[in-house]
Design an enzyme around this catalytic site. Structure first.
Site, short mmCIF file in Angstrom:
data_model
loop_
_atom_site.label_atom_id
_atom_site.label_comp_id
_atom_site.label_asym_id
_atom_site.label_seq_id
_atom_site.Cartn_x
_atom_site.Cartn_y
_atom_site.Cartn_z
N LYS A 23 80.96 35.40 -42.56
CA LYS A 23 80.13 35.54 -41.36
C LYS A 23 81.05 35.65 -40.15
O LYS A 23 81.62 34.65 -39.69
CB LYS A 23 79.19 34.35 -41.19
CG LYS A 23 78.31 34.45 -39.94
CD LYS A 23 77.38 33.25 -39.83
CE LYS A 23 76.50 33.35 -38.58
NZ LYS A 23 77.23 33.08 -37.34
N SER A 78 81.46 31.03 -40.82
CA SER A 78 81.55 31.05 -39.36
C SER A 78 82.73 30.22 -38.84
O SER A 78 83.88 30.57 -39.06
CB SER A 78 80.21 30.58 -38.78
OG SER A 78 80.12 30.85 -37.41
N ASP A 102 96.53 32.66 -41.05
CA ASP A 102 97.23 33.66 -40.24
C ASP A 102 98.59 33.15 -39.74
O ASP A 102 99.55 33.91 -39.65
CB ASP A 102 96.38 34.06 -39.03
CG ASP A 102 95.21 34.98 -39.42
OD1 ASP A 102 95.18 35.41 -40.57
OD2 ASP A 102 94.37 35.25 -38.55
#
Length: 548
Positions: free
Chosen positions: A315, A290, A301
């Site tokens: 998740k 999460s 990224d």
């Protein structure tokens, strides 16, 4: 059981029907099915052959209905709301002690620094036998836990049996507001590497990480290790705040998309960063979920740091809490989240279950590629893939049994009684002579267990008997069983290093509490060693991130 399934069937039918109807028809379907449910429940309660517990019956129906959605959509009754708040806020009213059941004993396994348990002299290893005047032997684990917690400012008395002391000891406390730190440990590894362990994403997580980094930079940190292993996540905004420490203001961190337009949101960094240049490594494993994955995914990224460890949990779902009647609550999944590149890392597809109700992972053929800021390829649909993979070795079953049954805990307690002098966590190492004392101490202890191999062998033998091959194979099977038995006799020596590590953590924790037990494990930690090597090699660090 039949009644339960009838109730569940009606609810599932109602939910399925609602998915394909217009608003006016949906409202009618809701009213109709609620009426059916209420009248069915009344009839069962009146006519069923045995008395039924209405609370238990309805709770069974609610839980089964929500379980058909995903594991994160939950009903929270009034008597569980306080525990739920504790998970989300990291705060509760108590004394700052962590306990665990070992057989029929409730023992103190950790003392939190700066709170009543430490100030009033409670010790790790103490066995709690009474809370106020109530004997713990007569209570369940849940009941004793509720007695320990309570309203801030209220008194509580513990009666404990302390190793090495003949008579029970009574200790008085006043409950206070306990705040569990999101950062249980931060410190320097060598002269130039900052290490920050983040265990939760409750309020102030971002502030705690930022303050730790600033303090460690003042001590000379030139690189940082952010440890998210085993962190199950928490507040989404704290994930954004932590990402903002390393990434400039105004950058997209995560977006959420759900059925309701109000849940389609973009979350960007809001503040000036703490440091956009310091080399960063992030440690993750299969227990990182999460909010942990949002942080790791954002760092990846933007090619802001190197991710090390195992593939994360996967998740990619967002939950919110909604109040219900009678002080109960609903925690419900409202959206999926997407990292800055647009990837959703949710690994299980709860919307398309198999006929038996099981859930499939997103197949590799459906995983889509995305590009990081420097053009590296990353994928969705399966957690965060680390840049450097390390295969964590799970503790052997014998080590797990020794821990679960409390043998490691009890030996550590006895060791500290004989060796009360403080130890240095980075220098302390259990000697071979002391480990042999542990092996001798274990000789009369019952820690028998069946290994995975023995279970598989039993299944094979049962199948061989069914297929009439057992007679032909008996001699070989007996030989294998004997070899396994002989090997198990030597397991305490065979798995010495991992058992020794846990013993050292238990022993040092008695002296230096949680910080000590964390620090003593550094010398065994291969992920930390890899991170240090990467941070000490600028050319390798840049090569991994495709940076010039």
């Amino acid at each position: 059981m039949k009644t339960r399934y009838k109730v569940l069937l009606l609810i599932v039918v109602a939910l399925t029907a609602l998915s394909f109807t217009r608003p006016a028809e949906r409202y009618f379907e809701i009213a109709k099915n609620l009426d059916i449910f209420a009248t069915l429940f009344k009839e069962v309660n009146a006519l069923y052959v045995d008395d039924v517990n209405p609370n238990k019956l309805v709770r069974t129906g609610i839980d089964a209905m929500l379980n058909s959605l995903d594991p994160y959509t939950n009903y929270i009754p009034e008597d569980e709301v306080e525990d739920y708040r504790t998970i989300n806020t990291g705060q509760y009213g108590g004394i700052g002690a962590i306990t665990r059941e070992l057989g029929k004993r409730t023992v103190v396994t950790m003392i939190m620094e700066g709170f009543g348990a430490q100030k009033n002299g409670l010790k790790i290893g103490d066995e709690i036998i009474k809370i106020d005047d109530i004997e713990l032997a007569k209570l369940t684990r849940e009941e004793s836990g509720q007695l320990m917690k309570g309203q801030v400012g209220t008194p509580v008395t513990l009666t404990v049996k302390r190793p090495g002391v003949e008579q029970p000891i009574k200790i008085d406390f006043k409950r206070e507001r306990i705040k569990v730190n999101n950062v249980p440990y931060s410190g320097m590894l060598g002269e130039d590497i900052a290490y920050i362990q983040l265990s939760d994403f409750t309020p102030d997580a971002g502030k705690e990480v930022r303050n730790a980094l600033i303090a460690l930079k003042e001590k000379g940190a030139k690189g940082v290790i952010l440890d998210l292993r085993g962190n199950p996540g928490g507040l989404l905004m704290e994930a954004v705040n932590i990402t903002n420490i390393f990434i400039p203001k105004g950058k997209l961190v995560v977006s959420t998309k759900g059925k309701i337009p109000e849940n389609n949101l973009n979350y960007e960094t809001l503040n000036a960063p703490t440091d956009v240049d310091i080399p960063v490594t992030v440690l993750i494993n299969r227990g990182s979920a999460s909010a942990s994955e949002i942080v790791a995914g954002s760092v990846q990224d933007y090619d802001r740091g190197v991710i090390i460890g195992e593939k994360s949990f996967g998740k990619g779902l967002v939950q919110v809490s909604r109040p219900l009647s009678y002080n109960s609550q609903l925690k419900v999944t409202t959206a999926k989240y997407y990292t800055a590149t647009g990837r959703c890392i949710q690994v299980l597809d709860y919307a398309h279950r198999r006929e038996d109700g099981s859930v499939e992972s997103i197949p590799d053929s459906l995983k889509r590629p995305f590009k990081t800021s420097t053009g590296r390829t990353v994928y969705d649909g399966g957690g965060i893939d680390p840049d450097i993979i390390s295969n964590a070795v799970e503790a052997h079953l014998v080590t797990q049994v020794l821990f679960e049954k409390g043998f490691l805990f009890d030996f550590a307690t006895q060791y500290v009684l004989k060796h009360p002098e403080p130890v240095s966590p980075r220098e302390f190492a259990l000697s071979d002579e002391t480990y042999q004392e542990f092996v001798n101490w274990m000789k009369n202890k019952n820690y028998s267990y069946k290994s995975y191999l023995e279970y598989e062998l039993e299944k094979f033998q049962a199948e061989a008997k069914k297929e009439k091959y057992y007679g032909d194979l008996k001699a070989q099977l007996d030989q294998i069983n004997n070899r396994i038995a002989d090997s198990k006799k030597n397991e305490l020596m065979l798995y010495k290093e991992e058992i020794k590590m846990l013993l050292e953590e238990e022993i040092v924790g008695r002296h230096l509490l949680e910080r000590g037990s964390i620090e003593v494990g550094f010398k065994y930690d291969q992920d930390i060693k890899k991170a240090i090597d990467i941070l000490h090699s600028p050319s390798q660090y840049k090569k991994i991130l495709n940076q010039n």
